[in-house]
Write an enzyme that holds these catalytic residues in place. Structure first.
Site, PDB file in Angstrom:
ATOM      1  N   HIS A  52      58.205  -8.431 -43.886  1.00 28.32           N
ATOM      2  CA  HIS A  52      58.685  -9.207 -45.715  1.00 28.32           C
ATOM      3  C   HIS A  52      57.773  -7.634 -45.760  1.00 28.32           C
ATOM      4  O   HIS A  52      57.142  -7.037 -45.164  1.00 28.32           O
ATOM      5  CB  HIS A  52      58.404 -10.221 -46.174  1.00 28.32           C
TER       6      HIS A  52
HETATM    7  P1  TYD Z   1      53.675 -16.323 -45.694  1.00 29.68           P
HETATM    8  O1  TYD Z   1      53.037 -15.069 -46.602  1.00 29.68           O
HETATM    9  O2  TYD Z   1      55.322 -15.677 -46.068  1.00 29.68           O
HETATM   10  O3  TYD Z   1      53.381 -15.523 -44.438  1.00 29.68           O
HETATM   11  P2  TYD Z   1      53.829 -14.516 -43.595  1.00 29.68           P
HETATM   12  O4  TYD Z   1      51.408 -13.393 -43.588  1.00 29.68           O
HETATM   13  O5  TYD Z   1      53.433 -14.794 -41.887  1.00 29.68           O
HETATM   14  O6  TYD Z   1      53.846 -13.467 -43.871  1.00 29.68           O
HETATM   15  O7  TYD Z   1      52.933 -17.589 -45.878  1.00 29.68           O
HETATM   16  C1  TYD Z   1      53.578 -18.674 -45.295  1.00 29.68           C
HETATM   17  C2  TYD Z   1      52.808 -19.790 -46.280  1.00 29.68           C
HETATM   18  O8  TYD Z   1      51.986 -19.692 -47.018  1.00 29.68           O
HETATM   19  C3  TYD Z   1      54.556 -20.052 -47.864  1.00 29.68           C
HETATM   20  O9  TYD Z   1      54.730 -20.872 -47.480  1.00 29.68           O
HETATM   21  C4  TYD Z   1      52.879 -19.150 -48.603  1.00 29.68           C
HETATM   22  C5  TYD Z   1      52.198 -19.768 -48.008  1.00 29.68           C
HETATM   23  N1  TYD Z   1      50.941 -18.895 -48.931  1.00 29.68           N
HETATM   24  C6  TYD Z   1      49.939 -19.260 -49.553  1.00 29.68           C
HETATM   25  O10 TYD Z   1      49.903 -20.777 -50.419  1.00 29.68           O
HETATM   26  N2  TYD Z   1      48.846 -18.584 -50.482  1.00 29.68           N
HETATM   27  C7  TYD Z   1      49.090 -17.379 -49.606  1.00 29.68           C
HETATM   28  O11 TYD Z   1      48.344 -16.195 -50.048  1.00 29.68           O
HETATM   29  C8  TYD Z   1      49.412 -16.848 -48.540  1.00 29.68           C
HETATM   30  C9  TYD Z   1      49.467 -15.708 -47.860  1.00 29.68           C
HETATM   31  C10 TYD Z   1      50.242 -18.243 -48.214  1.00 29.68           C
END
Ligand code: TYD
Length: 139
Positions: A52
């Site tokens: 992303h």
């Molecule tokens: P996401 O940011 O999509 O993961 P990645 O780091 O692999 O891109 O986050 C995964 C899930 O965790 C999503 O449902 C949102 C949640 N999340 C939070 O609640 N707080 C946070 O600070 C982060 C980074 C993610």
């Protein structure tokens, strides 16, 4: 000042026969104030995290343990790859950089410092949308 380019930031390393110590604090060369810290761990072999871009938040990614690769794509399409394996350096990523984290080694831990609180509205999760926004400006 926020640099527009991803780059490696050196983190202080206090060498000690008892074991080394590193730290990050506001005001120490970091291009943003820290609003949030999260970490990614227990990643099964071959899995990819991130995938992303962010509209406005900046991040610093540190390999606290083990190693992984951060693959980046700038709005102009230029691609980069940063191998993170040292807990005394971090990868700064400004907003509007598509990023994927791949090649996690066993027991690796990716610590991420962010300039903003968690906000799903700041995510760009569709790569086609990222490319469209890159061409037309993010507004
Ligand atoms: P996401 O940011 O999509 O993961 P990645 O780091 O692999 O891109 O986050 C995964 C899930 O965790 C999503 O449902 C949102 C949640 N999340 C939070 O609640 N707080 C946070 O600070 C982060 C980074 C993610």
């Amino acid at each position: 000042m926020v640099s527009a380019e991803p780059h490696i930031v050196d983190i202080p390393k206090i060498c000690d026969p008892r074991g080394n110590l590193s730290f990050i604090q506001d005001g120490d060369k970091l291009p943003f104030e820290i609003a949030r810290v999260y970490w990614i761990y227990d990643v099964p072999a071959g899995r990819v995290r991130h995938g992303h871009a962010f509209r406005s938040q900046s991040e610093l990614i540190v390999a606290l343990s083990g190693s992984f690769d951060v693959v980046t794509e700038l709005p102009g399409g230029e691609k980069g790859k940063f191998h993170l394996a040292r807990p005394f350096e971090g990868l700064f990523l400004p907003p509007m950089v598509w990023r994927e984290i791949t090649g996690f080694s066993t027991n690796s831990v990716a610590m991420v410092l962010s300039s903003e609180l968690y906000d799903e509205g700041d995510y760009i999760r569709d790569h086609n949308l990222f490319m469209t926004m890159s061409r037309h400006g993010k507004d």
